[in-house]
Design an enzyme around this catalytic site. Structure first.
Site, short mmCIF file in Angstrom:
data_model
loop_
_atom_site.label_atom_id
_atom_site.label_comp_id
_atom_site.label_asym_id
_atom_site.label_seq_id
_atom_site.Cartn_x
_atom_site.Cartn_y
_atom_site.Cartn_z
N ASP A 1 0.87 -1.33 0.01
CA ASP A 1 -0.16 0.00 -0.04
C ASP A 1 1.00 1.25 0.21
OD1 ASP A 1 0.94 -0.11 2.51
OD2 ASP A 1 -0.92 0.11 3.58
N LYS B 1 8.74 -0.18 -5.56
CA LYS B 1 7.67 -0.92 -5.82
C LYS B 1 6.42 -0.50 -6.58
CE LYS B 1 6.75 -4.43 -3.89
NZ LYS B 1 7.16 -5.70 -3.92
P1 NAD Z 1 11.16 -9.81 3.23
O1 NAD Z 1 12.59 -8.91 3.13
O2 NAD Z 1 11.12 -10.53 4.68
O3 NAD Z 1 11.68 -11.13 2.19
C1 NAD Z 1 12.22 -10.99 0.92
C2 NAD Z 1 12.80 -12.12 0.23
O4 NAD Z 1 13.32 -12.07 -0.98
C3 NAD Z 1 13.91 -12.99 0.98
O5 NAD Z 1 13.56 -14.24 1.28
C4 NAD Z 1 14.95 -12.66 0.10
O6 NAD Z 1 16.11 -13.48 0.30
C5 NAD Z 1 14.37 -12.58 -1.21
N1 NAD Z 1 15.28 -11.80 -2.28
C6 NAD Z 1 15.51 -10.47 -2.14
N2 NAD Z 1 16.23 -10.11 -3.23
C7 NAD Z 1 15.99 -11.16 -3.94
C8 NAD Z 1 16.84 -11.49 -5.45
N3 NAD Z 1 17.32 -10.37 -5.99
N4 NAD Z 1 16.43 -12.36 -5.91
C9 NAD Z 1 15.74 -13.43 -5.21
N5 NAD Z 1 15.24 -13.49 -4.19
C10 NAD Z 1 15.50 -12.17 -3.42
O7 NAD Z 1 10.13 -9.35 2.52
P2 NAD Z 1 8.40 -9.40 3.03
O8 NAD Z 1 8.19 -8.71 4.23
O9 NAD Z 1 8.26 -11.02 3.18
O10 NAD Z 1 7.60 -8.95 1.73
C11 NAD Z 1 7.63 -9.83 0.60
C12 NAD Z 1 6.81 -9.27 -0.55
O11 NAD Z 1 5.57 -8.44 0.08
C13 NAD Z 1 7.70 -7.70 -1.07
O12 NAD Z 1 7.50 -7.87 -2.65
C14 NAD Z 1 6.94 -6.80 -0.20
O13 NAD Z 1 7.07 -5.45 -0.85
C15 NAD Z 1 5.65 -6.82 -0.09
N6 NAD Z 1 4.80 -6.69 1.13
C16 NAD Z 1 5.29 -6.59 2.49
C17 NAD Z 1 4.77 -6.10 3.41
C18 NAD Z 1 5.06 -6.29 4.81
O14 NAD Z 1 4.63 -5.72 5.68
N7 NAD Z 1 6.39 -7.06 5.01
C19 NAD Z 1 3.37 -5.45 3.04
C20 NAD Z 1 2.94 -5.48 1.94
C21 NAD Z 1 3.83 -5.75 0.84
#
Ligand code: NAD
Ligand code: TYD
Length: 352
Positions: free
Chosen positions: A135, A163
């Site tokens: 968001d 994003k």
């Molecule tokens: P996180 O940082 O915990 O995990 C990210 C994962 O992506 C890790 O396992 C990392 O090793 C992997 N990664 C990073 N760069 C990479 C690359 N170049 N190639 C392959 N793998 C790679 O993130 P999260 O909090 O689990 O978020 C996951 C998704 O959800 C993201 O796209 C984020 O924008 C979205 N999101 C997160 C939230 C939140 O509150 N955490 C809310 C809304 C959306």
């Protein structure tokens, strides 16, 4: 065994991705789940110990920016669905190192889009590219409004700008190449396996270790919190029932000022750790505000509720208590992820 579907989940070793992998591997034994993750500081295979031996699960260590490796995975596993979560996800890190966010979130997403386009070659029947977004692309709210799917993009941090760019590329591939996509934009998640650079696990870890609780600015910024397993159930609904080309906002109608949330966590932790009431709150320390700190995020999740029949399964009170209990039962996990590189990150981030 032939599988009904071969689904590539990127970033499956991270916080949200590990919950999505667990849900799909256990709920859909007829699907093959391929988890592609580069295992950056945020990726941790310990998050998936309980499913790693499942017959329908495969892990591939690769970078989404590596076109060759990604193309090989599409071919080797006949991928017909993608749930794309891999990203650099922490706003504070995006302020110190924006280029790594451009690399993974923009270049990496476009690399993945190219791989899907090339592997599927216009034969899009049953194919689906699901882009998981945030968001934060809508910017910062300064009144009582809520983010709708039609709210104009207005990203304010390098993270949200990267994003937003990736969301635009996904929609551009839908328009230009007819790639069948869905996008969802979710509010802040909380729950188990959350890397303790983010507010809730960082505070839990610091309370446990009697360390200062660094509240940015005056603690008046507002976030809308959703239990991570409810996000995983929403992702399941959007993947299976979402209409191609559509966007779904996901949120829990659960807004909290940071300072109120930290006080609530302190109260829960006092109870769980048998500390006198008010003890943990003494650790609260106001620190320099985040640069360009977004004031408020809040989601209108009406569309996914009406059209896909999704809603959160638990209240914040239940979810937060479960979350605290998980961290206290998994201190080994916390100690492991906060050793090594985390220490230097923490010192640099909080020395300001
Ligand atoms: P996180 O940082 O915990 O995990 C990210 C994962 O992506 C890790 O396992 C990392 O090793 C992997 N990664 C990073 N760069 C990479 C690359 N170049 N190639 C392959 N793998 C790679 O993130 P999260 O909090 O689990 O978020 C996951 C998704 O959800 C993201 O796209 C984020 O924008 C979205 N999101 C997160 C939230 C939140 O509150 N955490 C809310 C809304 C959306
Ligand atoms: P965070 O978990 O980083 O998520 P996001 O910035 O993506 O919403 O931060 C949530 C809120 O908590 C945000 O307003 C910044 C604030 N915050 C602190 O006050 N102290 C901290 O140490 C951290 C990490 C965040």
């Amino acid at each position: 065994m032939t599988h009904q579907r071969n689904i590539l989940i990127t970033g499956g070793a991270g916080f949200i991705g590990s919950h999505v992998v667990r849900r799909f591997v256990t709920k859909y034994p007829q699907y093959r789940i391929i988890n592609l993750d580069a295992l950056t500081y945020a990726g941790n295979l310990e998050n998936l110990r309980d499913v790693e031996k499942a017959a329908n699960y495969t892990f591939v260590k690769a970078d989404i920016c590596d076109a060759d490796a990604v193309g090989k995975v599409f071919k080797a596993y006949a991928i017909d669905g993608v749930i794309h979560l891999a990203a650099e996800s922490h706003v504070d890190r995006s302020i110190t190192d924006p280029l790594s966010f451009v690399r993974t979130n923009v270049f990496g997403t476009v690399t993945l889009l190219n791989a899907a386009k090339d592997a599927w070659k216009g034969a899009f029947d049953v194919k689906r590219f699901y882009h998981v977004s945030t968001d934060e692309v809508y910017g910062s709210l300064h009144d009582g409004g809520l983010f709708l799917e039609t709210t104009p993009y207005d990203p304010q941090s390098p993270y949200s700008a990267s994003k937003a760019a990736s969301d635009h590329f996904v929609r551009a591939y839908g328009n230009t190449y007819k790639l069948p996509f869905v996008v969802s934009n979710c509010s802040n998640n909380y729950g188990s396996h959350h890397f303790p650079e983010k507010l809730i696990p960082l505070m839990i870890n610091n309370i446990r270790n009697n360390k200062p609780l660094p509240v940015y600015g005056k603690g008046e910024n507002v976030r809308d919190w959703l239990w991570v397993e409810d996000h995983a159930s929403a992702i399941d609904a959007v993947f299976h029932k979402g209409v191609v080309g559509e966007t779904y906002n996901i949120g829990g109608h659960n807004e909290w000022k940071n300072i109120d949330l930290v006080h609530l966590l302190c109260r829960i932790m006092d109870q769980k750790l048998n500390r006198p009431e008010g003890e943990s709150a003494k650790l609260i320390t106001y620190v320099t505000d985040r640069a360009g700190h977004d004031l408020r995020y809040a989601i209108d999740a009406g569309k996914i509720e009406r059209e896909l029949g999704w809603k959160p399964s638990i209240t914040f009170e239940v979810g937060l208590e479960r979350t605290v209990e998980w961290y206290l039962a998994n201190t080994e996990w916390l100690d492991h992820v906060t050793s090594g590189a985390y220490r230097s990150y923490y010192e640099a981030q909080y020395a300001r």
